[in-house]
Design a protein around this motif. Structure first.
Motif, PDB file in Angstrom:
ATOM      1  N   ALA A 104     -15.164  40.205 -20.643  1.00 49.20           N
ATOM      2  CA  ALA A 104     -15.960  41.224 -20.802  1.00 49.20           C
ATOM      3  C   ALA A 104     -16.539  41.805 -19.048  1.00 49.20           C
ATOM      4  O   ALA A 104     -16.988  42.846 -18.938  1.00 49.20           O
ATOM      5  N   TRP A 105     -16.139  41.152 -18.228  1.00 48.54           N
ATOM      6  CA  TRP A 105     -16.876  41.500 -16.426  1.00 48.54           C
ATOM      7  C   TRP A 105     -15.761  42.643 -16.389  1.00 48.54           C
ATOM      8  O   TRP A 105     -16.336  43.666 -16.463  1.00 48.54           O
ATOM      9  N   HIS A 106     -14.244  42.912 -16.676  1.00 45.78           N
ATOM     10  CA  HIS A 106     -13.326  43.249 -16.499  1.00 45.78           C
ATOM     11  C   HIS A 106     -13.666  44.853 -16.887  1.00 45.78           C
ATOM     12  O   HIS A 106     -13.746  46.254 -17.763  1.00 45.78           O
ATOM     13  N   VAL A 107     -13.917  44.736 -18.388  1.00 46.69           N
ATOM     14  CA  VAL A 107     -14.951  45.872 -19.640  1.00 46.69           C
ATOM     15  C   VAL A 107     -16.009  46.415 -19.285  1.00 46.69           C
ATOM     16  O   VAL A 107     -15.777  48.164 -19.256  1.00 46.69           O
ATOM     17  N   ARG A 135     -20.349  35.356 -20.426  1.00 51.91           N
ATOM     18  CA  ARG A 135     -19.521  35.476 -18.758  1.00 51.91           C
ATOM     19  C   ARG A 135     -18.396  34.870 -18.824  1.00 51.91           C
ATOM     20  O   ARG A 135     -17.474  34.370 -17.962  1.00 51.91           O
ATOM     21  N   ARG A 136     -17.602  34.079 -20.156  1.00 56.39           N
ATOM     22  CA  ARG A 136     -17.128  33.286 -20.522  1.00 56.39           C
ATOM     23  C   ARG A 136     -15.600  34.315 -20.158  1.00 56.39           C
ATOM     24  O   ARG A 136     -15.995  35.773 -20.509  1.00 56.39           O
ATOM     25  N   ALA A 137     -14.635  33.730 -19.975  1.00 53.96           N
ATOM     26  CA  ALA A 137     -12.737  35.053 -20.368  1.00 53.96           C
ATOM     27  C   ALA A 137     -11.923  34.200 -21.111  1.00 53.96           C
ATOM     28  O   ALA A 137     -12.053  32.775 -21.057  1.00 53.96           O
ATOM     29  N   GLU A 138     -10.887  35.081 -21.316  1.00 55.60           N
ATOM     30  CA  GLU A 138      -9.893  34.269 -21.964  1.00 55.60           C
ATOM     31  C   GLU A 138      -9.938  33.694 -20.992  1.00 55.60           C
ATOM     32  O   GLU A 138      -9.176  34.558 -19.956  1.00 55.60           O
ATOM     33  N   ARG A 139      -8.632  32.864 -21.139  1.00 51.57           N
ATOM     34  CA  ARG A 139      -7.149  32.446 -19.931  1.00 51.57           C
ATOM     35  C   ARG A 139      -6.370  31.568 -20.581  1.00 51.57           C
ATOM     36  O   ARG A 139      -6.319  30.731 -21.437  1.00 51.57           O
ATOM     37  N   SER A 140      -5.359  32.201 -19.882  1.00 55.19           N
ATOM     38  CA  SER A 140      -3.941  31.425 -20.619  1.00 55.19           C
ATOM     39  C   SER A 140      -3.237  30.974 -19.503  1.00 55.19           C
ATOM     40  O   SER A 140      -2.280  30.274 -20.145  1.00 55.19           O
ATOM     41  N   GLU A 141      -3.630  30.654 -18.742  1.00 58.80           N
ATOM     42  CA  GLU A 141      -3.381  29.834 -17.456  1.00 58.80           C
ATOM     43  C   GLU A 141      -4.345  28.953 -17.211  1.00 58.80           C
ATOM     44  O   GLU A 141      -5.892  29.817 -17.146  1.00 58.80           O
ATOM     45  N   PRO A 142      -4.163  27.681 -16.410  1.00 65.58           N
ATOM     46  CA  PRO A 142      -5.341  27.059 -15.259  1.00 65.58           C
ATOM     47  C   PRO A 142      -5.849  28.206 -14.334  1.00 65.58           C
ATOM     48  O   PRO A 142      -5.801  28.677 -14.044  1.00 65.58           O
ATOM     49  N   ALA A 143      -7.430  27.865 -14.309  1.00 60.25           N
ATOM     50  CA  ALA A 143      -8.215  29.613 -13.600  1.00 60.25           C
ATOM     51  C   ALA A 143      -7.780  28.854 -12.145  1.00 60.25           C
ATOM     52  O   ALA A 143      -7.715  27.277 -11.813  1.00 60.25           O
TER      53      ALA A 143
END
Length: 159
Positions: A104-107, A135-143
């Motif tokens: 959401a931050w990027h949007v 405040r959460r984000a999708e993660r396809s790999e470890p942060a």
């Protein structure tokens, strides 16, 4: 069909401007694209419901239509020689904002998308819809251990 719940964030709209803009934009590329999406969304709603083990289905183009329209109107103004494939609309990306980005931050900050997001009719208690305030984000790999610098935002229509 159930209606979506209350808006999670306010939207500022100047009086009289909305009607004029809608008339001008109905036949432009973004308007045609949005109509096509509405037609496809109606076909999806007509499908039979999922059975077990699926307990909740989110339809972000129903409850997050305002930011989705803002995104399309900003970045779908002219024909482009690209095929834009959105990612899986996970619980912290498009499911929050109606925009196919995983955070959401990027949007909100980078793309400058605005609009109210309503609550879906059936919300999973572990996946609440917070809209552009999520405040959460999708993660396809470890942060990564250290946060990467935020990219500069694009100029409207530049995507």
């Amino acid at each position: 069909a159930e209606t979506a719940g209350p808006v999670t964030e306010p939207v500022a709209v100047a009086e009289g401007e909305e009607e004029e803009e809608e008339e001008e934009e109905e036949d432009d590329l973004a308007g045609r694209f949005l109509r096509l999406e509405q037609e496809q969304n109606a076909l999806l709603r007509a499908l039979p419901p999922f059975g077990e083990p699926v307990s909740h289905v989110y339809h972000p183009l129903d409850y997050a239509w305002e930011p989705h329209c803002d995104f399309v109107r900003r970045y779908c103004r002219t024909p482009k020689r690209v095929l834009f494939l959105g990612m899986n609309p996970g619980p912290f990306g498009m499911a929050q904002t109606g925009v196919p980005f995983g955070e959401a931050w990027h949007v909100r900050e980078w793309l400058r998308v605005v609009g109210g997001v309503k609550k879906p009719p059936s919300e999973h208690p572990k996946r609440p819809v917070l809209g552009l305030t999520c405040r959460r984000a999708e993660r396809s790999e470890p942060a990564p251990r250290r946060a990467a610098p935020r990219p500069t935002r694009p100029v409207d229509g530049a995507l």
